[in-house]
Design a protein around this motif. Structure first.
Motif, PDB file in Angstrom:
ATOM      1  N   GLU A  65     -23.612   9.263 -15.812  1.00 34.43           N
ATOM      2  CA  GLU A  65     -23.271   9.733 -14.459  1.00 34.43           C
ATOM      3  C   GLU A  65     -23.689  11.181 -14.265  1.00 34.43           C
ATOM      4  OE1 GLU A  65     -19.482  10.910 -11.648  1.00 34.43           O
ATOM      5  OE2 GLU A  65     -19.138   9.460 -13.260  1.00 34.43           O
ATOM      6  N   ILE A  66     -23.485  12.025 -15.285  1.00 33.86           N
ATOM      7  CA  ILE A  66     -23.869  13.430 -15.182  1.00 33.86           C
ATOM      8  C   ILE A  66     -25.375  13.555 -15.026  1.00 33.86           C
ATOM      9  CG2 ILE A  66     -23.984  15.623 -16.432  1.00 33.86           C
ATOM     10  CD1 ILE A  66     -21.281  14.986 -17.660  1.00 33.86           C
ATOM     11  N   VAL A  67     -26.126  12.824 -15.852  1.00 34.33           N
ATOM     12  CA  VAL A  67     -27.590  12.882 -15.785  1.00 34.33           C
ATOM     13  C   VAL A  67     -28.077  12.409 -14.419  1.00 34.33           C
ATOM     14  CG1 VAL A  67     -29.735  11.977 -16.758  1.00 34.33           C
ATOM     15  CG2 VAL A  67     -27.839  12.593 -18.270  1.00 34.33           C
ATOM     16  N   LEU A  68     -27.535  11.288 -13.953  1.00 36.18           N
ATOM     17  CA  LEU A  68     -27.957  10.743 -12.656  1.00 36.18           C
ATOM     18  C   LEU A  68     -27.577  11.685 -11.511  1.00 36.18           C
ATOM     19  CD1 LEU A  68     -27.046   6.967 -13.100  1.00 36.18           C
ATOM     20  CD2 LEU A  68     -29.334   7.961 -12.959  1.00 36.18           C
ATOM     21  N   THR A  69     -26.416  12.324 -11.621  1.00 31.22           N
ATOM     22  CA  THR A  69     -25.982  13.262 -10.579  1.00 31.22           C
ATOM     23  C   THR A  69     -26.933  14.447 -10.493  1.00 31.22           C
ATOM     24  OG1 THR A  69     -23.653  12.660 -10.846  1.00 31.22           O
ATOM     25  CG2 THR A  69     -24.120  14.771  -9.801  1.00 31.22           C
ATOM     26  N   LEU A  70     -27.315  14.998 -11.632  1.00 24.20           N
ATOM     27  CA  LEU A  70     -28.210  16.152 -11.636  1.00 24.20           C
ATOM     28  C   LEU A  70     -29.605  15.771 -11.132  1.00 24.20           C
ATOM     29  CD1 LEU A  70     -27.184  17.909 -14.985  1.00 24.20           C
ATOM     30  CD2 LEU A  70     -26.304  18.269 -12.668  1.00 24.20           C
ATOM     31  N   ILE A 258     -25.859   7.742  -2.092  1.00 27.35           N
ATOM     32  CA  ILE A 258     -26.305   7.956  -3.469  1.00 27.35           C
ATOM     33  C   ILE A 258     -25.108   8.020  -4.417  1.00 27.35           C
ATOM     34  CG2 ILE A 258     -27.402   9.620  -5.033  1.00 27.35           C
ATOM     35  CD1 ILE A 258     -29.320  10.318  -2.766  1.00 27.35           C
ATOM     36  N   SER A 259     -24.053   8.708  -3.998  1.00 30.14           N
ATOM     37  CA  SER A 259     -22.861   8.829  -4.853  1.00 30.14           C
ATOM     38  C   SER A 259     -22.230   7.466  -5.111  1.00 30.14           C
ATOM     39  CB  SER A 259     -21.852   9.788  -4.217  1.00 30.14           C
ATOM     40  OG  SER A 259     -21.311   9.240  -3.019  1.00 30.14           O
ATOM     41  N   LYS A 260     -22.296   6.575  -4.117  1.00 31.50           N
ATOM     42  CA  LYS A 260     -21.757   5.216  -4.300  1.00 31.50           C
ATOM     43  C   LYS A 260     -22.615   4.440  -5.297  1.00 31.50           C
ATOM     44  CE  LYS A 260     -20.188   1.138  -1.716  1.00 31.50           C
ATOM     45  NZ  LYS A 260     -18.819   1.173  -2.244  1.00 31.50           N
ATOM     46  N   LEU A 261     -23.945   4.606  -5.214  1.00 30.24           N
ATOM     47  CA  LEU A 261     -24.845   3.929  -6.153  1.00 30.24           C
ATOM     48  C   LEU A 261     -24.601   4.395  -7.584  1.00 30.24           C
ATOM     49  CD1 LEU A 261     -28.301   3.889  -4.310  1.00 30.24           C
ATOM     50  CD2 LEU A 261     -26.734   1.979  -4.665  1.00 30.24           C
ATOM     51  N   ILE A 262     -24.386   5.711  -7.744  1.00 29.60           N
ATOM     52  CA  ILE A 262     -24.186   6.277  -9.073  1.00 29.60           C
ATOM     53  C   ILE A 262     -22.802   5.932  -9.618  1.00 29.60           C
ATOM     54  CG2 ILE A 262     -23.973   8.457 -10.352  1.00 29.60           C
ATOM     55  CD1 ILE A 262     -26.090   9.628  -8.518  1.00 29.60           C
ATOM     56  N   GLY A 263     -21.847   5.751  -8.721  1.00 34.03           N
ATOM     57  CA  GLY A 263     -20.478   5.464  -9.148  1.00 34.03           C
ATOM     58  C   GLY A 263     -19.650   6.715  -9.329  1.00 34.03           C
ATOM     59  N   GLY A 267     -13.716  12.751  -5.593  1.00 34.41           N
ATOM     60  CA  GLY A 267     -13.894  14.200  -5.574  1.00 34.41           C
ATOM     61  C   GLY A 267     -15.340  14.606  -5.754  1.00 34.41           C
ATOM     62  N   ASN A 268     -16.015  14.004  -6.734  1.00 34.84           N
ATOM     63  CA  ASN A 268     -17.422  14.327  -6.970  1.00 34.84           C
ATOM     64  C   ASN A 268     -18.300  13.903  -5.795  1.00 34.84           C
ATOM     65  OD1 ASN A 268     -16.701  15.325  -9.440  1.00 34.84           O
ATOM     66  ND2 ASN A 268     -17.476  13.600 -10.623  1.00 34.84           N
ATOM     67  N   ALA A 269     -17.961  12.754  -5.194  1.00 34.61           N
ATOM     68  CA  ALA A 269     -18.728  12.264  -4.050  1.00 34.61           C
ATOM     69  C   ALA A 269     -18.641  13.244  -2.877  1.00 34.61           C
ATOM     70  CB  ALA A 269     -18.239  10.886  -3.623  1.00 34.61           C
ATOM     71  N   LEU A 270     -17.441  13.784  -2.642  1.00 36.94           N
ATOM     72  CA  LEU A 270     -17.290  14.754  -1.554  1.00 36.94           C
ATOM     73  C   LEU A 270     -18.100  16.009  -1.838  1.00 36.94           C
ATOM     74  CD1 LEU A 270     -16.024  15.704   1.098  1.00 36.94           C
ATOM     75  CD2 LEU A 270     -14.131  16.639  -0.244  1.00 36.94           C
ATOM     76  N   LEU A 271     -18.026  16.530  -3.062  1.00 34.56           N
ATOM     77  CA  LEU A 271     -18.765  17.740  -3.391  1.00 34.56           C
ATOM     78  C   LEU A 271     -20.275  17.505  -3.274  1.00 34.56           C
ATOM     79  CD1 LEU A 271     -16.763  19.164  -6.435  1.00 34.56           C
ATOM     80  CD2 LEU A 271     -16.620  19.818  -4.023  1.00 34.56           C
ATOM     81  N   ILE A 323     -15.146   9.329   5.493  1.00 29.94           N
ATOM     82  CA  ILE A 323     -16.209   8.325   5.310  1.00 29.94           C
ATOM     83  C   ILE A 323     -16.170   7.773   3.889  1.00 29.94           C
ATOM     84  CG2 ILE A 323     -18.700   7.941   5.270  1.00 29.94           C
ATOM     85  CD1 ILE A 323     -18.905  10.077   7.500  1.00 29.94           C
ATOM     86  N   ILE A 324     -16.016   8.672   2.910  1.00 29.70           N
ATOM     87  CA  ILE A 324     -15.935   8.277   1.492  1.00 29.70           C
ATOM     88  C   ILE A 324     -14.743   7.336   1.275  1.00 29.70           C
ATOM     89  CG2 ILE A 324     -15.419   9.141  -0.831  1.00 29.70           C
ATOM     90  CD1 ILE A 324     -17.109  11.654  -0.015  1.00 29.70           C
ATOM     91  N   LYS A 325     -13.594   7.688   1.870  1.00 31.55           N
ATOM     92  CA  LYS A 325     -12.405   6.844   1.740  1.00 31.55           C
ATOM     93  C   LYS A 325     -12.627   5.484   2.397  1.00 31.55           C
ATOM     94  CE  LYS A 325      -8.543   8.042   0.829  1.00 31.55           C
ATOM     95  NZ  LYS A 325      -7.684   7.877  -0.370  1.00 31.55           N
ATOM     96  N   THR A 326     -13.304   5.496   3.544  1.00 34.71           N
ATOM     97  CA  THR A 326     -13.497   4.272   4.305  1.00 34.71           C
ATOM     98  C   THR A 326     -14.395   3.281   3.575  1.00 34.71           C
ATOM     99  OG1 THR A 326     -13.207   5.436   6.397  1.00 34.71           O
ATOM    100  CG2 THR A 326     -14.308   3.305   6.490  1.00 34.71           C
ATOM    101  N   ILE A 327     -15.500   3.777   3.003  1.00 33.99           N
ATOM    102  CA  ILE A 327     -16.436   2.871   2.341  1.00 33.99           C
ATOM    103  C   ILE A 327     -16.057   2.605   0.890  1.00 33.99           C
ATOM    104  CG2 ILE A 327     -18.301   3.634   3.842  1.00 33.99           C
ATOM    105  CD1 ILE A 327     -19.483   5.156   1.509  1.00 33.99           C
ATOM    106  N   GLY A 328     -15.038   3.329   0.410  1.00 33.12           N
ATOM    107  CA  GLY A 328     -14.524   3.049  -0.927  1.00 33.12           C
ATOM    108  C   GLY A 328     -15.416   3.493  -2.055  1.00 33.12           C
ATOM    109  N   VAL A 329     -15.873   4.752  -1.996  1.00 39.97           N
ATOM    110  CA  VAL A 329     -16.674   5.288  -3.104  1.00 39.97           C
ATOM    111  C   VAL A 329     -15.801   5.397  -4.345  1.00 39.97           C
ATOM    112  CG1 VAL A 329     -17.910   7.319  -3.943  1.00 39.97           C
ATOM    113  CG2 VAL A 329     -18.266   6.527  -1.607  1.00 39.97           C
TER     114      VAL A 329
END
Length: 329
Positions: A65-70, A258-263, A267-271, A323-329
């Motif tokens: 997840e860290i590698v994919l996020t970067l 993208i954050s949903k794809l990565i999982g 908190g990380n999705a919002l940032l 939006i993040i809460k609604t789509i369930g990231v």
């Protein structure tokens, strides 16, 4: 939209101090923060978030997840300026389109910090490696902006040798990767990684206990600066005002996808969404003034500082969270 996150964000003390700063200008108060202090506040915030991020990276093992996020951070910082450029070219010349595109491809560290504060109020955790993503997204947009200018401004490419000699890729790269904010942020991350828990215990009172007090002072000053910039909006036109509001939302939506794809976690999705949505008003304008002097600073600085920055810290952060809460990231 559920008004609870929006209310939580507006009632966040640093955000309220931002409003207070704007109010001081609107009411013509003589409130003033001496000039060396805002710069010091900015340096402190970069040091504090960088050091904390480095410590948290050291505490957690590197994972996919860290590698994919970067990688996603570098991707967004490189791609956003490209499609923004072609949208802006519908109304602007190459130089201004490239400068504004680079501004919106880069990030605002203070918007990121405000989002962290928002998460803390809601007791939602985020990971330290998001600070590394912040550091990685600062510079690519500057490089892409310069490449766009060099590729599309044919008249500049056909200029005489004397003018060509003035352009130095070494200086561009130096400004992109070694400007003060990027250097301090990356350096603080490295210090946090190297010192680990012992360094964290020693600096915790300095980097954490007074953090939100300094952030409140900084946003007080930013509110005053943004209020002074509002008068410059008449120079931007309806098209650029709309761009300064809708482009961050569009970029945030891509970031959320993208954050949903990565999982990523909530908190990380919002940032990550905030990083994708923000616009630089420090590093990129400094680089653009040097490398694209033909662009009008009043356009890209006032758009980032008087439109996108207030929009993100007041409306954008709770909107992206909903939006993040609604789509369930």
């Amino acid at each position: 939209m559920n008004s609870s996150p929006l209310l939580s964000n507006i009632l966040n003390p640093p955000v309220l101090f931002f409003f207070l700063g704007m109010l001081a200008i609107f009411l013509q108060s003589d409130l003033e923060i001496p000039q060396p202090l805002p710069k010091l506040f900015s340096l402190y915030l970069l040091l504090a978030i960088g050091f904390k991020g480095g410590y948290e990276i050291e505490e957690s093992a590197i994972n996919p997840e860290i590698v994919l996020t970067l990688l996603a951070a570098i991707f967004m910082a490189s791609v956003v300026p490209i499609y923004s450029f072609f949208i802006l070219k519908l109304k602007l010349d190459t130089y201004n389109a490239a400068a504004i595109a680079a501004t919106y491809g880069s990030i605002s560290a203070v918007t990121f910090i405000t989002a962290q504060s928002f998460l803390k109020i809601l007791n939602i955790d985020s990971s330290g490696h998001m600070v590394a993503a912040l550091a990685l997204m600062e510079s690519p947009a500057i490089i892409v902006g310069i490449v766009l200018v060099r590729f599309f401004a044919k008249s500049q490419l056909e200029a005489g040798e004397g003018e060509a000699e003035k352009f130095s890729w070494a200086e561009v790269l130096r400004e992109a990767f070694l400007n003060g904010s990027v250097f301090l942020l990356i350096g603080s991350v490295i210090v946090g990684i190297l010192t680990g828990e012992k360094g964290w215990e020693k600096l915790h009172p300095f980097t954490q206990d007074i953090f939100y007090g300094v952030l409140s002072f900084f946003l007080l000053d930013m509110g005053m600066v943004a209020a002074r910039r509002i008068k410059d909006l008449r120079n931007t036109g309806i098209f650029l005002i709309a761009f300064g509001i809708f482009m961050p939302v569009f970029n945030a939506m891509i970031g959320i996808f993208i954050s949903k794809l990565i999982g990523m976690s909530e908190g990380n999705a919002l940032l990550f969404a905030v990083l994708c949505a923000s616009a630089s008003y420090i590093a990129v304008p400094a680089a653009m003034r040097m490398t694209v002097p033909e662009a009008n600073p009043s356009l890209y600085v006032s758009m980032a500082l008087a439109i996108t920055f207030p929009f993100n810290i007041i409306v954008g952060i709770p909107l992206y969270f909903n939006i993040i809460k609604t789509i369930g990231v």
